[in-house]
Design a protein around this motif. Sequence first.
Motif, PDB file in Angstrom:
ATOM      1  N   ILE B  35       0.875  -1.164   0.000  1.00  0.00           N
ATOM      2  CA  ILE B  35       0.000   0.000   0.000  1.00  0.00           C
ATOM      3  C   ILE B  35       0.916   1.217   0.000  1.00  0.00           C
ATOM      4  O   ILE B  35       1.543   1.530   1.004  1.00  0.00           O
ATOM      5  CB  ILE B  35      -0.907   0.040   1.241  1.00  0.00           C
ATOM      6  CG1 ILE B  35      -1.759  -1.220   1.310  1.00  0.00           C
ATOM      7  CG2 ILE B  35      -1.792   1.264   1.213  1.00  0.00           C
ATOM      8  CD1 ILE B  35      -2.588  -1.311   2.564  1.00  0.00           C
ATOM      9  N   PHE B  37       1.624   4.416   0.633  1.00  0.00           N
ATOM     10  CA  PHE B  37       1.060   5.568   1.319  1.00  0.00           C
ATOM     11  C   PHE B  37       1.579   6.890   0.794  1.00  0.00           C
ATOM     12  O   PHE B  37       0.967   7.922   0.983  1.00  0.00           O
ATOM     13  CB  PHE B  37       1.365   5.485   2.815  1.00  0.00           C
ATOM     14  CG  PHE B  37       0.217   4.998   3.597  1.00  0.00           C
ATOM     15  CD1 PHE B  37      -0.857   5.826   3.845  1.00  0.00           C
ATOM     16  CD2 PHE B  37       0.172   3.702   4.057  1.00  0.00           C
ATOM     17  CE1 PHE B  37      -1.936   5.370   4.547  1.00  0.00           C
ATOM     18  CE2 PHE B  37      -0.904   3.247   4.755  1.00  0.00           C
ATOM     19  CZ  PHE B  37      -1.962   4.079   5.007  1.00  0.00           C
ATOM     20  N   LEU B 103       5.139  -5.574   7.059  1.00  0.00           N
ATOM     21  CA  LEU B 103       4.769  -4.223   7.479  1.00  0.00           C
ATOM     22  C   LEU B 103       5.893  -3.222   7.268  1.00  0.00           C
ATOM     23  O   LEU B 103       5.663  -2.020   7.286  1.00  0.00           O
ATOM     24  CB  LEU B 103       4.357  -4.234   8.951  1.00  0.00           C
ATOM     25  CG  LEU B 103       2.929  -4.709   9.188  1.00  0.00           C
ATOM     26  CD1 LEU B 103       2.669  -4.860  10.664  1.00  0.00           C
ATOM     27  CD2 LEU B 103       1.947  -3.741   8.581  1.00  0.00           C
ATOM     28  N   ALA B 104       7.122  -3.711   7.062  1.00  0.00           N
ATOM     29  CA  ALA B 104       8.251  -2.785   6.959  1.00  0.00           C
ATOM     30  C   ALA B 104       8.108  -1.825   5.778  1.00  0.00           C
ATOM     31  O   ALA B 104       8.263  -0.613   5.944  1.00  0.00           O
ATOM     32  CB  ALA B 104       9.557  -3.566   6.871  1.00  0.00           C
ATOM     33  N   LEU B 106       5.424  -0.847   4.384  1.00  0.00           N
ATOM     34  CA  LEU B 106       4.282   0.029   4.670  1.00  0.00           C
ATOM     35  C   LEU B 106       4.718   1.207   5.534  1.00  0.00           C
ATOM     36  O   LEU B 106       4.412   2.369   5.246  1.00  0.00           O
ATOM     37  CB  LEU B 106       3.184  -0.773   5.368  1.00  0.00           C
ATOM     38  CG  LEU B 106       1.934   0.008   5.732  1.00  0.00           C
ATOM     39  CD1 LEU B 106       1.089   0.239   4.497  1.00  0.00           C
ATOM     40  CD2 LEU B 106       1.122  -0.717   6.774  1.00  0.00           C
ATOM     41  N   VAL B 107       5.478   0.901   6.587  1.00  0.00           N
ATOM     42  CA  VAL B 107       5.938   1.978   7.469  1.00  0.00           C
ATOM     43  C   VAL B 107       6.906   2.893   6.725  1.00  0.00           C
ATOM     44  O   VAL B 107       6.869   4.113   6.866  1.00  0.00           O
ATOM     45  CB  VAL B 107       6.596   1.395   8.729  1.00  0.00           C
ATOM     46  CG1 VAL B 107       7.182   2.495   9.583  1.00  0.00           C
ATOM     47  CG2 VAL B 107       5.589   0.613   9.512  1.00  0.00           C
ATOM     48  N   SER B 108       7.765   2.293   5.874  1.00  0.00           N
ATOM     49  CA  SER B 108       8.674   3.123   5.081  1.00  0.00           C
ATOM     50  C   SER B 108       7.876   4.065   4.190  1.00  0.00           C
ATOM     51  O   SER B 108       8.242   5.234   4.027  1.00  0.00           O
ATOM     52  CB  SER B 108       9.556   2.254   4.200  1.00  0.00           C
ATOM     53  OG  SER B 108      10.378   1.474   4.985  1.00  0.00           O
ATOM     54  N   ILE B 110       4.982   5.303   4.775  1.00  0.00           N
ATOM     55  CA  ILE B 110       4.488   6.394   5.617  1.00  0.00           C
ATOM     56  C   ILE B 110       5.612   7.398   5.849  1.00  0.00           C
ATOM     57  O   ILE B 110       5.405   8.612   5.777  1.00  0.00           O
ATOM     58  CB  ILE B 110       3.951   5.837   6.950  1.00  0.00           C
ATOM     59  CG1 ILE B 110       2.740   4.945   6.688  1.00  0.00           C
ATOM     60  CG2 ILE B 110       3.580   6.962   7.894  1.00  0.00           C
ATOM     61  CD1 ILE B 110       2.269   4.182   7.901  1.00  0.00           C
ATOM     62  N   GLY B 111       6.828   6.876   6.088  1.00  0.00           N
ATOM     63  CA  GLY B 111       7.978   7.759   6.279  1.00  0.00           C
ATOM     64  C   GLY B 111       8.227   8.623   5.051  1.00  0.00           C
ATOM     65  O   GLY B 111       8.425   9.830   5.161  1.00  0.00           O
ATOM     66  N   VAL B 112       8.189   7.993   3.870  1.00  0.00           N
ATOM     67  CA  VAL B 112       8.406   8.749   2.634  1.00  0.00           C
ATOM     68  C   VAL B 112       7.322   9.821   2.493  1.00  0.00           C
ATOM     69  O   VAL B 112       7.602  10.952   2.074  1.00  0.00           O
ATOM     70  CB  VAL B 112       8.395   7.800   1.413  1.00  0.00           C
ATOM     71  CG1 VAL B 112       8.417   8.584   0.130  1.00  0.00           C
ATOM     72  CG2 VAL B 112       9.571   6.858   1.477  1.00  0.00           C
ATOM     73  N   PHE B 114       5.840  11.433   4.828  1.00  0.00           N
ATOM     74  CA  PHE B 114       6.194  12.564   5.696  1.00  0.00           C
ATOM     75  C   PHE B 114       7.282  13.422   5.051  1.00  0.00           C
ATOM     76  O   PHE B 114       7.233  14.656   5.093  1.00  0.00           O
ATOM     77  CB  PHE B 114       6.670  12.079   7.061  1.00  0.00           C
ATOM     78  CG  PHE B 114       5.563  11.595   7.948  1.00  0.00           C
ATOM     79  CD1 PHE B 114       4.361  12.287   8.012  1.00  0.00           C
ATOM     80  CD2 PHE B 114       5.704  10.454   8.707  1.00  0.00           C
ATOM     81  CE1 PHE B 114       3.339  11.840   8.824  1.00  0.00           C
ATOM     82  CE2 PHE B 114       4.687   9.999   9.525  1.00  0.00           C
ATOM     83  CZ  PHE B 114       3.504  10.694   9.583  1.00  0.00           C
ATOM     84  N   ILE B 115       8.266  12.754   4.462  1.00  0.00           N
ATOM     85  CA  ILE B 115       9.361  13.507   3.837  1.00  0.00           C
ATOM     86  C   ILE B 115       8.803  14.371   2.694  1.00  0.00           C
ATOM     87  O   ILE B 115       9.113  15.563   2.579  1.00  0.00           O
ATOM     88  CB  ILE B 115      10.449  12.549   3.321  1.00  0.00           C
ATOM     89  CG1 ILE B 115      11.053  11.777   4.494  1.00  0.00           C
ATOM     90  CG2 ILE B 115      11.535  13.318   2.586  1.00  0.00           C
ATOM     91  CD1 ILE B 115      12.042  10.714   4.090  1.00  0.00           C
ATOM     92  N   MET B 117       5.817  15.493   2.373  1.00  0.00           N
ATOM     93  CA  MET B 117       5.024  16.599   2.902  1.00  0.00           C
ATOM     94  C   MET B 117       5.918  17.743   3.333  1.00  0.00           C
ATOM     95  O   MET B 117       5.617  18.906   3.117  1.00  0.00           O
ATOM     96  CB  MET B 117       4.185  16.119   4.084  1.00  0.00           C
ATOM     97  CG  MET B 117       2.766  15.811   3.674  1.00  0.00           C
ATOM     98  SD  MET B 117       1.891  14.882   4.896  1.00  0.00           S
ATOM     99  CE  MET B 117       1.623  16.088   6.133  1.00  0.00           C
ATOM    100  N   PHE B 231      -2.985  13.732   1.499  1.00  0.00           N
ATOM    101  CA  PHE B 231      -3.594  12.728   2.355  1.00  0.00           C
ATOM    102  C   PHE B 231      -5.048  12.447   1.983  1.00  0.00           C
ATOM    103  O   PHE B 231      -5.425  11.324   1.688  1.00  0.00           O
ATOM    104  CB  PHE B 231      -3.489  13.162   3.818  1.00  0.00           C
ATOM    105  CG  PHE B 231      -4.348  12.342   4.714  1.00  0.00           C
ATOM    106  CD1 PHE B 231      -4.060  10.997   4.885  1.00  0.00           C
ATOM    107  CD2 PHE B 231      -5.445  12.883   5.336  1.00  0.00           C
ATOM    108  CE1 PHE B 231      -4.862  10.213   5.678  1.00  0.00           C
ATOM    109  CE2 PHE B 231      -6.251  12.103   6.136  1.00  0.00           C
ATOM    110  CZ  PHE B 231      -5.957  10.764   6.311  1.00  0.00           C
TER     111      PHE B 231
END
Lengths: 362, 303
Positions: B35, B37, B103-104, B106-108, B110-112, B114-115, B117, B231
Amino acid sequence: MAATPRAPVRPALRPWLRAHWDVVALVALAAAPALVPALGGALGGQMTTLFISCILALGLNVMVGYTGLVHLGIAAFFGIGAYAAAILTVPMNPFQLGFAPAAVLATALCAGVGLALGAPTLRLRGDYLAIVTLGFGEVVKVMLRNLEQITGGMKGLNPVPPPGAGVTLGGIDLGRAFATDPRWFYYLSLAVLAAVVVALRRLERSRLGRAWVAVREDELAATAMGVSATRVKLSAFALSSAVAGLAGCLYAASLSTTADPNAYDFNRSIMVLCAVILGGLGSIPGTLLGVAILVGFDTVLAPWADAWIQEMRINPSGSSLLSFSGWRLAVFGTALVLVMRYRPEGLVPARREAAQVSEVRP
Amino acid sequence: MQFFLQQCLIGLTNGALVALVALGYTMVYGIIGLINFAHGDLIMLGACLALSLVGLLGLAGAGMAGTVAGVVFLVVACGTFCGLLNVAVDRFVYRPLRTAPKLAPLVSAIGVSFIFMNVGLFWIGPADRSFPDLLPAGNLLGDDGLRFAAKDLLVVAVVVPLMVLLSVLVRATPLGRAMRAVSQDQTAAMLVGIDVDRVIAATFFIGGFLGGAASVIYGLYINTIGFQMGFQNGLYAFTAAVLGGIGSIPGAVVGGLVIGLVRSLASAAVGERWTGAIVFTILIVILVFRPEGLLGRRTREKV
């Protein structure tokens, strides 16, 4: 390493700490208000929020960590708990229960909502379930915002009376004590956190806890062994929701308001999920550490770095490019990416997980 | 009746835009099960670039021919930018995680997100920016009757050819065949000599390109962009992808159109502020009865 002789105490200290980190941390946190006067002020409130976030993350960990179900809407249950507790206690409503019965009812309500949402949707494959929880989170947020007669709309509900309002115990007016001294909430949320940790730890090793992990590892094999996957997943969903709801009750009571519905949006769900994954899925110390890092980053490191930059006069023009908060999102995002790259099992992996990883990479 | 048809028309136009974004989600999901994100925020960056280019090229005062050429240029430029950025993210963030726990990545992602944004925040600032209205506002269907302006035509004129191109690409080219093979079984695809990493990179490029095109249309159609727009738009697009059956390309298009229709009809019937709740309630209900989405394949659990 092995060649250097060491004092005999040191090597024994580390495994001892690893085995008893919980007691050490609890004793240290319980003694802290006596030693750190700042805990009687704003810092006490921040620590309370930290403990509440820990409870919320532990709730999410039941579902994501133990049972392996991705949940993107935990904040909705946090919100339902907060609003339910507020509705049952605020002076403008006819119920006006005390904090404890309201918290019990709100927690039960969250468990019920979790069951109602989970029962029809838990047979969905992983990512579809994730999107259902995400969608549910959005639905709840919209409802909290728009059902103004019940939730107060964007203003939220207040004032939520403190626990023990009107009760006098041993000459202390409990309600007043909670309202005026943050240390009361500090201890209350610490006690609830400790209780949740103890309960989850027992559950983790119980028949049900092992069934959660079995379903996570291989649903088909677990079913073949006679584990009812649906029932096991449903129990995890309900428990997650209930713990999140409990955290919500504490949150509303400690702020004495539910705050506006944006406090319960997708951002919070994602932050909590990041904390759990960062710390280590299915690991209680990992989850606690993950929350501490994320909350610490926002409330301690970022303001400190900003103040330092200001003091050093690096940024005379006040440009956001030269302030730490301007880079907050990027720093946080980079940290997530790097941790996943170099430690995908989390900072403090669960023992089972650690064993697996070390099997693959000896 | 007219009002109803008008809302349907608005819904379909909006839905086409959602579908374009949804394709980026569904293609990446179909091929590596991630997914993504960061896709919504990628589109936000595309919109930032579009805004800067409009200013640089002085498109606001151009004539008819200039506007058409400008829009085509914007679509290609922003599409390429988003495509390449997506490929770079895949190369440096997701590729090292191919064998990591599920899940790794997926969390990455989310991190990307944020970057991205943060980059958007520095690029266009914290406040919403208005995107210049390059297209004439007149109704193309005469004065009375349904309203269908140049903007709406633009959406159709960009989205339909892109989708035709995409389906030709996936169905009839060697790359498309390789993409379908990788999405079915990576190991088997590798065994028959497909360079899996390159196919995945190509998928990221195409998904990013469509997203970049969507960002230009978004700017011209909605006329407001902000660093947090990724978002909400990503959420609707992702919902559309799931609704249609994630991993299915026609599914993403159908899902996008459905979401667009539901949004516009719901906001006409019960008001804008309930739209989100209605969309997601319908999503949950559809998933309960059709867990694989509208056009998704029913997958059987394998041992």
